[in-house]
Write a protein that holds these residues in place. Structure first.
Motif, PDB file in Angstrom:
ATOM      1  N   LEU A  90       0.845  -1.198   0.000  1.00  0.00           N
ATOM      2  CA  LEU A  90       0.000   0.000   0.000  1.00  0.00           C
ATOM      3  C   LEU A  90       0.878   1.244   0.000  1.00  0.00           C
ATOM      4  N   ARG A  91       0.632   2.093  -0.996  1.00  0.00           N
ATOM      5  CA  ARG A  91       1.374   3.363  -1.115  1.00  0.00           C
ATOM      6  C   ARG A  91       0.319   4.416  -1.460  1.00  0.00           C
ATOM      7  N   ALA A  92      -0.235   5.023  -0.419  1.00  0.00           N
ATOM      8  CA  ALA A  92      -1.476   5.783  -0.571  1.00  0.00           C
ATOM      9  C   ALA A  92      -1.284   7.268  -0.293  1.00  0.00           C
ATOM     10  N   ILE A  93      -2.152   8.062  -0.898  1.00  0.00           N
ATOM     11  CA  ILE A  93      -2.244   9.487  -0.622  1.00  0.00           C
ATOM     12  C   ILE A  93      -3.457   9.732   0.269  1.00  0.00           C
ATOM     13  N   LYS A  94      -3.249  10.509   1.308  1.00  0.00           N
ATOM     14  CA  LYS A  94      -4.360  11.005   2.139  1.00  0.00           C
ATOM     15  C   LYS A  94      -4.709  12.393   1.619  1.00  0.00           C
ATOM     16  N   PHE A  95      -5.937  12.554   1.123  1.00  0.00           N
ATOM     17  CA  PHE A  95      -6.346  13.815   0.504  1.00  0.00           C
ATOM     18  C   PHE A  95      -7.607  14.314   1.187  1.00  0.00           C
ATOM     19  N   ASP A  96      -7.505  15.450   1.882  1.00  0.00           N
ATOM     20  CA  ASP A  96      -8.673  16.064   2.507  1.00  0.00           C
ATOM     21  C   ASP A  96      -9.373  16.948   1.489  1.00  0.00           C
ATOM     22  N   LEU A  97     -10.619  16.626   1.187  1.00  0.00           N
ATOM     23  CA  LEU A  97     -11.389  17.407   0.223  1.00  0.00           C
ATOM     24  C   LEU A  97     -11.757  18.770   0.824  1.00  0.00           C
ATOM     25  N   PRO A  98     -11.827  19.815  -0.008  1.00  0.00           N
ATOM     26  CA  PRO A  98     -12.045  21.156   0.548  1.00  0.00           C
ATOM     27  C   PRO A  98     -13.491  21.462   0.925  1.00  0.00           C
ATOM     28  N   TRP A  99     -14.421  20.573   0.587  1.00  0.00           N
ATOM     29  CA  TRP A  99     -15.798  20.806   1.007  1.00  0.00           C
ATOM     30  C   TRP A  99     -16.084  19.988   2.263  1.00  0.00           C
ATOM     31  N   ASP A 100     -16.721  20.634   3.217  1.00  0.00           N
ATOM     32  CA  ASP A 100     -16.991  20.024   4.518  1.00  0.00           C
ATOM     33  C   ASP A 100     -15.706  19.480   5.133  1.00  0.00           C
ATOM     34  N   THR A 101     -14.732  20.369   5.264  1.00  0.00           N
ATOM     35  CA  THR A 101     -13.405  19.984   5.733  1.00  0.00           C
ATOM     36  C   THR A 101     -13.390  19.752   7.240  1.00  0.00           C
ATOM     37  N   TYR A 102     -12.382  19.011   7.658  1.00  0.00           N
ATOM     38  CA  TYR A 102     -12.184  18.714   9.079  1.00  0.00           C
ATOM     39  C   TYR A 102     -11.970  20.006   9.858  1.00  0.00           C
ATOM     40  N   SER A 121      -7.035   8.077  -0.990  1.00  0.00           N
ATOM     41  CA  SER A 121      -8.081   8.118   0.033  1.00  0.00           C
ATOM     42  C   SER A 121      -8.605   9.547   0.140  1.00  0.00           C
ATOM     43  N   LEU A 122      -9.919   9.692   0.012  1.00  0.00           N
ATOM     44  CA  LEU A 122     -10.582  10.994   0.028  1.00  0.00           C
ATOM     45  C   LEU A 122     -11.301  11.170   1.358  1.00  0.00           C
ATOM     46  N   TRP A 123     -10.946  12.242   2.082  1.00  0.00           N
ATOM     47  CA  TRP A 123     -11.438  12.443   3.444  1.00  0.00           C
ATOM     48  C   TRP A 123     -12.273  13.719   3.516  1.00  0.00           C
ATOM     49  N   ASN A 124     -13.415  13.649   4.148  1.00  0.00           N
ATOM     50  CA  ASN A 124     -14.090  14.832   4.669  1.00  0.00           C
ATOM     51  C   ASN A 124     -15.140  14.401   5.682  1.00  0.00           C
TER      52      ASN A 124
END
Length: 725
Positions: free
Chosen positions: A128-140, A175-178
């Motif tokens: 596993l070689r992953a990117i953690k990407f926080d989306l700009p809508w409804d952000t942490y 990986s897309l986070w919000n």
């Protein structure tokens, strides 16, 4: 024919020969979206080097053959065989085939002739070689520094470029986070009022997400959706009469969890519907902590089982899973680690691993050195404190440990230390390790809000400025033996042979933030911002690290020695053993490496190439920051020695060193002021004593910190020795 005419004829024939492009035939043996992508990348590379790609094998002088897959090579592996006028690329799977073709692309882009390409093979070091990407809508977090990326991240051209970067650097998962992604993706069948968009607006969002997942699939990149918990949309809260006490319309994350039946049902059904409507989405993630206050670790795990896990079950297809290790062993959102919570979590993950609708292995994720993995490669702590051995003793069979390498430390300046990345990977070579997530929670690599106007540059998006950062992490996670020559060649390809020393210069100068973070203990995101020499002060505000704090702050890396401990020991006649990095040794290391970096870039001429100017300038900035830190450490030692012993010469030395530190800071300001805007910074948005709106207007630039740097000199000048202790 006289000799002059013969010479002209020879020259004429030579020119004709060299202007006729060599014809290349790309032979496909099977059809798939991934093979189409690989072929397109080869064609683009050939076109950039003036080869002619032909569809007629009889006209070709060289054949590139994409062979049938050979699973026995091992997942994500490839082999390149060179024979006569044919190069054969064989992949173990679609991903391996793409990597093999991209390896050829790299050779072609670097100017290697087809006859000079050699047979070789590669296989992945970590799965596993992953990117953690926080989306700009409804952000942490809430900040202009995140909101300003909204338009860029809704453009599919951005995602095409980002995914191209990922696959070129061998990252295999996005990986897309919000906080609450569902209502941007679906209109929940049984809760239609939860979605705030009309049909046309929702269709635009759905088109975006489908494009991201489709383009990722074409590049053999897995995709994960990672929501935080427990959140609902404000529209859901209003329409379906949820508990007013837990309404959470502003999405603050440190609140009690709403575990009501309607919220549980809504969440579970959203997970199912998203997986059914987006078949190219390969996985889901779960996090345990945010908006789950008042719940015990067991209650949090049970809630996840009843919502996300059961929602995955009802989707009717296999799905991959990220199970983020919980941060808190208490009922508070911010707690500490414990063996009991580790045992409970391991049981939950193993129970998930026995489910037939979850594809193994499960990725059990932890933050490496909390929020600042760019410090020491030695694992000192995770989020919440100490890590015990529960998760890997005995070795797990259905899950693998993954490490999140959070970068909350440098967003503007380019960075690259190959040997640090190699050391990091070497320290995590155990059988239970599955890979890494790389990313930030306070920075989104989308819109370039750093670069001042003033001429063309060769990048459009923020992540393209940090190309070396992604190339180092991605390529070395795939193969830690990848030589520095690969990265050095990229500088030459971009800027010509004079830029060849830049890799070594970066490797030296950008050790500065690593050494600062190793010598300055931290916890969460805002507790350190190495790029700005900023950290938490006594009031937990992010400010310039004053000399007083440098004296008293504990170290992170156990091999380092703090200023206060060093002075206390040496003034008492003690010493430190071999291998200990004391403040004077650290200062000498910084000065040695940073001066060498400055020497390497000094001959590089940047006139007429603004992109190269930025590359060279960032080396100069890191180097001058390192020299600043070296002088500051010396000044801190001298000042604390004066306070301890009363020796007047030590006060004079402190003033001398802190004035030198100020001169290096002035050099940083002189370099950065014409190149970089005043920048929004999430770290500044939660300062105490001000409203969020006031803090959100704050901007970062090194020039803005100059008064604080100068104040160190004033502190030393005003210090008086006192016999009262």
């Amino acid at each position: 024919m006289n000799s002059k005419r013969l010479l002209l004829l020879v020259l004429s024939v030579g020119l004709t020969f060299h202007t006729v492009a060599q014809r290349v035939f790309i032979q496909q043996t099977e059809a798939s979206p991934q093979r189409t992508y690989a072929t397109e990348q080869l064609s683009k590379a050939f076109d950039s080097r003036k080869y002619a790609v032909t569809n007629d094998a009889k006209l070709a002088s060289f054949t590139i053959r994409l062979a049938p897959l050979e699973a026995q090579l091992g997942a994500e592996s490839y082999r390149i065989d060179c024979k006569s006028k044919q190069i054969t690329v064989t992949g173990s799977d679609s991903r391996g085939l793409i990597y093999g073709c991209l390896s050829l692309v790299e050779d072609i882009q670097n100017g290697l002739s087809l006859n000079a390409i050699r047979s070789r093979s590669e296989k992945p070091h970590l799965p596993l070689r992953a990117i953690k990407f926080d989306l700009p809508w409804d952000t942490y977090r809430h900040s202009d520094a995140l909101d300003l990326h909204m338009e860029t991240c809704r453009d599919t051209l951005y995602w095409k470029a980002f995914l191209d970067m990922m696959v070129a650097n061998r990252f295999n998962a996005l990986s897309l986070w919000n906080l609450h992604p569902y209502t941007f993706m679906i209109r929940p069948t049984n809760f239609p009022a939860a979605t705030p968009f009309n049909d046309e607006q929702l269709k635009e969002w759905q088109t975006l997400f489908r494009a991201i997942f489709r383009m990722a699939s074409e590049r053999a990149i897995d995709t994960y959706l990672v929501p935080f918990n427990i959140f609902t949309s404000p529209e859901f809260s209003k329409a379906y009469n949820v508990n007013p006490r837990l309404n959470n319309l502003d999405h603050h994350h440190f609140i009690d969890g709403d575990t009501s039946a309607i919220v549980k049902r809504y969440t579970r059904e959203c997970v199912t519907q998203v997986l059914q409507e987006y078949p190219e989405l390969t996985g889901f993630g779960l996090t345990l902590g945010e908006a789950m206050g008042g719940m015990s670790p067991r209650q949090r795990e049970d809630w996840m089982q009843a919502t996300i896990i059961d929602g995955m079950r009802q989707a009717g297809r296999k799905t991959k899973l990220i199970h983020r290790i919980p941060f808190s062993s208490t009922t508070g959102s911010l707690g500490v680690t414990s063996i009991e919570t580790e045992k409970l979590t391991r049981q939950s993950i193993e129970r998930e691993g026995a489910l037939d609708f979850i594809e193994k292995p499960i990725w059990a994720d932890l933050k490496y050195n909390w929020s600042h993995a760019h410090s020491t490669p030695t694992l000192v702590k995770v989020h919440g404190g100490k890590l015990y051995d529960t998760y890997f003793n005995p070795d797990p069979t259905t899950y693998k440990i993954t490490w999140t390498v959070r970068n909350e430390d440098f967003f503007c300046l380019r960075w690259g230390v190959p040997d640090f990345v190699r050391a990091h990977i070497a320290a995590n070579n155990q059988s239970y390790v599955g890979g890494y997530f790389l990313g930030s929670e306070t920075y989104i690599p989308a819109k370039d809000y750093f670069t001042t106007p003033g001429g063309p540059v060769d990048w459009t998006y923020a992540f393209e400025r940090q190309w070396l950062f992604y190339k180092l992490w991605g390529r070395l996670l795939y193969n830690p033996a990848t030589p520095d020559a690969i990265f050095r060649a990229e500088f030459v390809r971009r800027y010509g042979q004079p830029a060849a020393p830049l890799l070594d210069a970066y490797a030296l100068a950008s050790t500065t933030p690593l050494r600062l973070a190793s010598a300055f203990d931290f916890t969460w995101d805002f507790s350190l911002y190495s790029e700005g020499m900023m950290g938490f002060d006594a009031q937990k505000n992010v400010s310039y690290i004053a000399v007083e704090q440098l004296i008293t702050q504990p170290v992170l890396d156990p091999n380092y020695v703090s200023v206060s401990d060093y002075v206390k020991t040496t003034t008492a006649g003690g010493s430190f053993g071999a291998g200990k990095i004391t403040p004077p040794i650290l200062a000498a290391m910084l000065e040695r490496d940073c001066r060498k970096a400055l020497q390497l870039v000094q001959p590089i001429r940047t006139t007429g190439n603004r992109s190269l100017q930025y590359e060279v300038s960032d080396v100069n900035v890191w180097a001058n920051m390192g020299l600043h830190l070296a002088e500051k450490l010396r000044g801190a030692v001298a000042l604390q020695t004066y306070r301890t012993t009363g020796r007047a010469n030590q006060k004079s030395l402190a003033i001398q060193h802190l004035k030198a530190a100020l001169r290096y800071w002035d050099a940083v300001v002189a370099i950065t002021r014409p190149l970089y805007n005043d920048m929004p910074l999430v770290h500044l948005t939660e300062q105490k004593g001000h409203t969020w709106a006031e803090n959100n207007k704050l901007r970062f630039h090194w020039a803005k910190l100059r008064p604080d740097v100068a104040n160190d000199v004033e502190i030393a000048e005003k210090t008086r020795y006192s016999t009262k202790k």
